[in-house]
Design a protein around this motif. Structure first.
Motif, PDB file in Angstrom:
ATOM      1  N   LEU A 156       0.821  -1.211   0.000  1.00 20.60           N
ATOM      2  CA  LEU A 156       0.000   0.000   0.000  1.00 20.60           C
ATOM      3  C   LEU A 156       0.859   1.267   0.000  1.00 20.60           C
ATOM      4  CD1 LEU A 156      -2.914  -1.000   2.394  1.00 20.60           C
ATOM      5  CD2 LEU A 156      -2.986  -0.719  -0.089  1.00 20.60           C
ATOM      6  N   LEU A 157       1.970   1.251   0.724  1.00 23.57           N
ATOM      7  CA  LEU A 157       2.887   2.390   0.695  1.00 23.57           C
ATOM      8  C   LEU A 157       3.449   2.616  -0.706  1.00 23.57           C
ATOM      9  CD1 LEU A 157       4.960   2.194   3.986  1.00 23.57           C
ATOM     10  CD2 LEU A 157       3.702   4.161   3.146  1.00 23.57           C
ATOM     11  N   MET A 158       3.841   1.524  -1.369  1.00 24.80           N
ATOM     12  CA  MET A 158       4.378   1.663  -2.724  1.00 24.80           C
ATOM     13  C   MET A 158       3.302   2.117  -3.702  1.00 24.80           C
ATOM     14  SD  MET A 158       7.177  -1.371  -3.131  1.00 24.80           S
ATOM     15  CE  MET A 158       6.574  -2.627  -2.040  1.00 24.80           C
ATOM     16  N   GLY A 186       8.303   1.531   1.566  1.00 20.98           N
ATOM     17  CA  GLY A 186       7.564   0.303   1.282  1.00 20.98           C
ATOM     18  C   GLY A 186       8.485  -0.841   0.906  1.00 20.98           C
ATOM     19  N   ALA A 187       9.479  -0.570   0.070  1.00 23.63           N
ATOM     20  CA  ALA A 187      10.446  -1.613  -0.302  1.00 23.63           C
ATOM     21  C   ALA A 187      11.251  -2.064   0.915  1.00 23.63           C
ATOM     22  CB  ALA A 187      11.366  -1.090  -1.398  1.00 23.63           C
ATOM     23  N   PHE A 188      11.643  -1.104   1.756  1.00 19.03           N
ATOM     24  CA  PHE A 188      12.397  -1.453   2.961  1.00 19.03           C
ATOM     25  C   PHE A 188      11.573  -2.358   3.873  1.00 19.03           C
ATOM     26  CE2 PHE A 188      13.546  -0.622   7.378  1.00 19.03           C
ATOM     27  CZ  PHE A 188      14.889  -0.966   7.353  1.00 19.03           C
ATOM     28  N   ILE A 189      10.311  -2.004   4.101  1.00 18.34           N
ATOM     29  CA  ILE A 189       9.447  -2.807   4.966  1.00 18.34           C
ATOM     30  C   ILE A 189       9.235  -4.202   4.377  1.00 18.34           C
ATOM     31  CG2 ILE A 189       7.084  -3.013   5.833  1.00 18.34           C
ATOM     32  CD1 ILE A 189       7.117   0.021   6.244  1.00 18.34           C
ATOM     33  N   TYR A 190       9.047  -4.264   3.052  1.00 17.87           N
ATOM     34  CA  TYR A 190       8.833  -5.565   2.409  1.00 17.87           C
ATOM     35  C   TYR A 190      10.035  -6.476   2.589  1.00 17.87           C
ATOM     36  CZ  TYR A 190       8.196  -9.168  -1.056  1.00 17.87           C
ATOM     37  OH  TYR A 190       8.081 -10.377  -1.675  1.00 17.87           O
ATOM     38  N   PHE A 191      11.231  -5.986   2.274  1.00 22.62           N
ATOM     39  CA  PHE A 191      12.416  -6.836   2.393  1.00 22.62           C
ATOM     40  C   PHE A 191      12.723  -7.173   3.851  1.00 22.62           C
ATOM     41  CE2 PHE A 191      13.556  -5.050  -1.849  1.00 22.62           C
ATOM     42  CZ  PHE A 191      13.456  -6.262  -2.529  1.00 22.62           C
ATOM     43  N   TRP A 192      12.397  -6.268   4.748  1.00 23.27           N
ATOM     44  CA  TRP A 192      12.628  -6.529   6.161  1.00 23.27           C
ATOM     45  C   TRP A 192      11.694  -7.628   6.681  1.00 23.27           C
ATOM     46  CZ3 TRP A 192      10.387  -3.390  10.631  1.00 23.27           C
ATOM     47  CH2 TRP A 192      10.974  -3.761  11.836  1.00 23.27           C
ATOM     48  N   SER A 193      10.406  -7.573   6.287  1.00 17.73           N
ATOM     49  CA  SER A 193       9.451  -8.561   6.786  1.00 17.73           C
ATOM     50  C   SER A 193       9.541  -9.884   6.036  1.00 17.73           C
ATOM     51  CB  SER A 193       8.030  -8.015   6.686  1.00 17.73           C
ATOM     52  OG  SER A 193       7.641  -7.923   5.336  1.00 17.73           O
ATOM     53  N   HIS A 194       9.795  -9.837   4.743  1.00 11.84           N
ATOM     54  CA  HIS A 194       9.785 -11.057   3.934  1.00 11.84           C
ATOM     55  C   HIS A 194      11.085 -11.849   4.064  1.00 11.84           C
ATOM     56  CE1 HIS A 194       9.788 -13.464   0.181  1.00 11.84           C
ATOM     57  NE2 HIS A 194       8.506 -13.584   0.479  1.00 11.84           N
ATOM     58  N   ASP A 195      12.217 -11.161   3.958  1.00  5.83           N
ATOM     59  CA  ASP A 195      13.512 -11.844   3.970  1.00  5.83           C
ATOM     60  C   ASP A 195      14.284 -11.673   5.273  1.00  5.83           C
ATOM     61  OD1 ASP A 195      13.018 -12.596   1.366  1.00  5.83           O
ATOM     62  OD2 ASP A 195      14.119 -10.899   0.505  1.00  5.83           O
ATOM     63  N   GLY A 196      13.826 -10.789   6.148  1.00  7.90           N
ATOM     64  CA  GLY A 196      14.574 -10.488   7.356  1.00  7.90           C
ATOM     65  C   GLY A 196      15.860  -9.748   7.042  1.00  7.90           C
ATOM     66  N   PHE A 197      15.852  -8.986   5.966  1.00  6.75           N
ATOM     67  CA  PHE A 197      17.030  -8.315   5.442  1.00  6.75           C
ATOM     68  C   PHE A 197      16.871  -6.808   5.614  1.00  6.75           C
ATOM     69  CE2 PHE A 197      19.061  -6.388   1.645  1.00  6.75           C
ATOM     70  CZ  PHE A 197      20.373  -6.709   1.939  1.00  6.75           C
ATOM     71  N   VAL A 198      17.799  -6.185   6.323  1.00  2.82           N
ATOM     72  CA  VAL A 198      17.790  -4.732   6.486  1.00  2.82           C
ATOM     73  C   VAL A 198      18.751  -4.148   5.451  1.00  2.82           C
ATOM     74  CG1 VAL A 198      18.322  -2.827   8.042  1.00  2.82           C
ATOM     75  CG2 VAL A 198      17.238  -4.888   8.928  1.00  2.82           C
ATOM     76  N   SER A 199      18.197  -3.408   4.500  1.00  2.00           N
ATOM     77  CA  SER A 199      18.998  -2.886   3.394  1.00  2.00           C
ATOM     78  C   SER A 199      19.553  -1.513   3.743  1.00  2.00           C
ATOM     79  CB  SER A 199      18.145  -2.796   2.132  1.00  2.00           C
ATOM     80  OG  SER A 199      18.877  -2.192   1.102  1.00  2.00           O
ATOM     81  N   ILE A 200      20.855  -1.438   3.846  1.00  2.00           N
ATOM     82  CA  ILE A 200      21.514  -0.165   4.111  1.00  2.00           C
ATOM     83  C   ILE A 200      21.364   0.762   2.902  1.00  2.00           C
ATOM     84  CG2 ILE A 200      23.730   0.926   4.635  1.00  2.00           C
ATOM     85  CD1 ILE A 200      22.525  -0.661   6.944  1.00  2.00           C
ATOM     86  N   ARG A 201      21.342   0.199   1.698  1.00  2.00           N
ATOM     87  CA  ARG A 201      21.181   1.016   0.498  1.00  2.00           C
ATOM     88  C   ARG A 201      19.837   1.729   0.482  1.00  2.00           C
ATOM     89  NH1 ARG A 201      23.570  -3.105  -4.013  1.00  2.00           N
ATOM     90  NH2 ARG A 201      25.737  -3.020  -3.300  1.00  2.00           N
TER      91      ARG A 201
END
Length: 140
Positions: free
Chosen positions: A13-15, A56-71
């Protein structure tokens, strides 16, 4: 629906909201009359749309993969800092280059302070030249 799916839907929804605001920003760039209002559309709403998409992309990757993207975090920070500053500098350069305001913009109280009293006559001549060019274009 479990917790992961709910968080993914929030990210989607954010995206989606960011995409809608981006389209509205593009329409504002096309419809608004002068460089000052166009810069407002470009900086305010485009910054909001980019930030919503990146969050939205940050939240998705954080919840789906458990990955915190510094980029993504750096993209959010740099967009938040640089886009409004760039818009301000574009408007400042346009004003100091004596780009006229749109018709009906109101009183320009900064002109006598920056350019002196003689500048109003010079700016009127520039505005008349621009009006004549607009009439020529509309006649074509």
């Amino acid at each position: 629906m479990n917790e992961n799916q709910a968080i993914e839907w929030i990210a989607v929804l954010l995206m989606f909201f960011g995409a809608i605001v981006s389209v509205i920003s593009a329409l504002g760039m096309l419809r608004l009359p002068d460089v000052y209002t166009r810069s407002h559309a470009a900086t305010k709403s485009a910054t909001l749309s980019v930030l919503c998409c990146l969050v939205g992309a940050f939240i998705y990757f954080w919840s789906h993969d458990g990955f915190v993207s510094i980029r993504l975090i750096l993209g959010i920070v740099f967009t938040f800092i640089t886009a409004p500053v760039a818009g301000h500098l574009v408007c400042r350069a346009a004003y100091r280059s004596r780009v006229p305001l749109a018709e009906g913009s109101g009183d320009d109280a900064l002109k006598p302070v920056l350019f002196g009293q003689d500048a109003s006559e010079e700016c009127k001549a520039v505005e008349e030249d621009l009006a004549m060019e607009r009439e020529k274009r509309s006649d074509m």
